[in-house]
Write an enzyme that holds these catalytic residues in place. Structure first.
Site, PDB file in Angstrom:
ATOM      1  N   ALA A   1       7.976 -55.129   1.033  1.00  0.00           N
ATOM      2  CA  ALA A   1       7.308 -54.105   0.231  1.00  0.00           C
ATOM      3  C   ALA A   1       7.357 -54.466  -1.251  1.00  0.00           C
ATOM      4  CB  ALA A   1       7.957 -52.746   0.470  1.00  0.00           C
ATOM      5  N   TYR A   2       8.514 -54.912  -1.702  1.00  0.00           N
ATOM      6  CA  TYR A   2       8.670 -55.277  -3.115  1.00  0.00           C
ATOM      7  C   TYR A   2       7.827 -56.500  -3.455  1.00  0.00           C
ATOM      8  CZ  TYR A   2      10.949 -56.784  -7.448  1.00  0.00           C
ATOM      9  OH  TYR A   2      11.208 -57.178  -8.738  1.00  0.00           O
ATOM     10  N   ALA A   3       7.889 -57.526  -2.613  1.00  0.00           N
ATOM     11  CA  ALA A   3       7.121 -58.743  -2.863  1.00  0.00           C
ATOM     12  C   ALA A   3       5.622 -58.464  -2.850  1.00  0.00           C
ATOM     13  CB  ALA A   3       7.481 -59.820  -1.841  1.00  0.00           C
TER      14      ALA A   3
ATOM     15  N   SER B   1       4.182 -55.739  -3.835  1.00  0.00           N
ATOM     16  CA  SER B   1       3.827 -55.121  -5.112  1.00  0.00           C
ATOM     17  C   SER B   1       3.741 -56.161  -6.216  1.00  0.00           C
ATOM     18  CB  SER B   1       4.831 -54.021  -5.480  1.00  0.00           C
ATOM     19  OG  SER B   1       6.074 -54.560  -5.894  1.00  0.00           O
ATOM     20  N   LYS B   2       4.603 -57.159  -6.165  1.00  0.00           N
ATOM     21  CA  LYS B   2       4.595 -58.188  -7.208  1.00  0.00           C
ATOM     22  C   LYS B   2       3.516 -59.240  -6.967  1.00  0.00           C
ATOM     23  CE  LYS B   2       7.866 -56.540  -9.796  1.00  0.00           C
ATOM     24  NZ  LYS B   2       7.587 -56.097 -11.171  1.00  0.00           N
TER      25      LYS B   2
END
Length: 246
Positions: free
Chosen positions: A154-156, A158-159
């Site tokens: 999820a974090y990756a 977004s980035k």
């Protein structure tokens, strides 16, 4: 009170702590006047301002939700009124929520993507309209987009969106003499990084890079300083600042 100055001006989002504060202090040491942005903790932002002012710099605090276009328009207006213009925008504001994709809470996904994707888009939109010729827009990505570590989907994601925004905006600003780049840190010793990690995980991360240590906020700020100042021929790039972990 206006502090209109002939020096270059930087707005640093998320500058009340962590990497953002170190970036703000480094750019102030480089001679830029700094707008210290915060989302909710004005007291911590004022600590950053005081640290810069005590070293002879120019700074003030400005609040706002990076994902709210009205609040960020007002924040940019305030910076221009205070300092006379904006030359550099560094968008360090972001959140990191971790967990395997299969069980990941979708409300948490939406909250993180609101800050990391929409927030970057909103800040970049204002920056694209306002940054003066010779200026720079610097977004924050992550090395995890390349490392593909389980639990970071999820974090990756977004980035990865930040990377795309960065590369396209650089081309959209053709003829403006404004560079657009992203800094992608690796494991960096901040409270955000240490949260929820055990000693074994941290020890392994500190050995992952050939330099065999975690990055420090000052390492990341050095790369931002380069992109904000002398690096006029670096444009439309994602710079991996991770000690060689990839």
């Amino acid at each position: 009170m206006s502090q209109t100055t002939n020096t270059r001006v930087a707005l640093v989002t998320g500058a009340s702590g962590g990497i953002g504060r170190t970036v703000a202090e480094r750019l102030a040491a480089d001679g830029l006047a700094i707008a210290v942005h915060y989302a909710g903790n004005k007291a911590r932002a004022e600590e950053t301002v005081n640290a810069i002012m005590s070293n002879g710099g120019h700074a003030f605090a400005v609040g706002g939700d990076v994902a709210n276009e009205n609040e960020m328009q007002a924040a940019f207006d305030t910076v221009e009124a205070q300092f006379g213009g904006i030359d550099v925008v560094v968008n360090t504001a972001g959140i990191m929520l971790l967990g395997p994709l299969q069980q990941f809470d979708l409300d948490a996904l939406d909250r993180m993507h609101r800050t990391n994707i929409r927030g970057t888009f909103v800040v970049d939109q204002q920056a694209a309209r306002r940054v003066r010729a010779g200026g720079a827009i610097i977004n924050f990505s992550t090395t995890v987009t390349k490392l593909a570590i389980p639990g970071y989907a999820a974090y990756a994601a977004s980035k990865g969106a930040v990377d795309a925004i960065t590369l396209i905006l650089a081309k959209e600003l053709r003829g403006r003499d404004v560079t657009v780049n992203a800094v992608a840190p690796g494991p960096t010793a901040t409270p955000l990084y240490f949260e929820g990690k055990d000693e074994t995980t941290i020890a392994a991360a500190s050995k992952a890079a050939p330099l065999e240590r975690l990055g420090q906020p000052s390492d990341i700020a050095e790369a931002v300083s380069f992109l904000a100042g002398p690096a006029r021929w670096v444009n439309g790039q994602v710079i991996y600042v991770n000690g060689g972990v990839i």
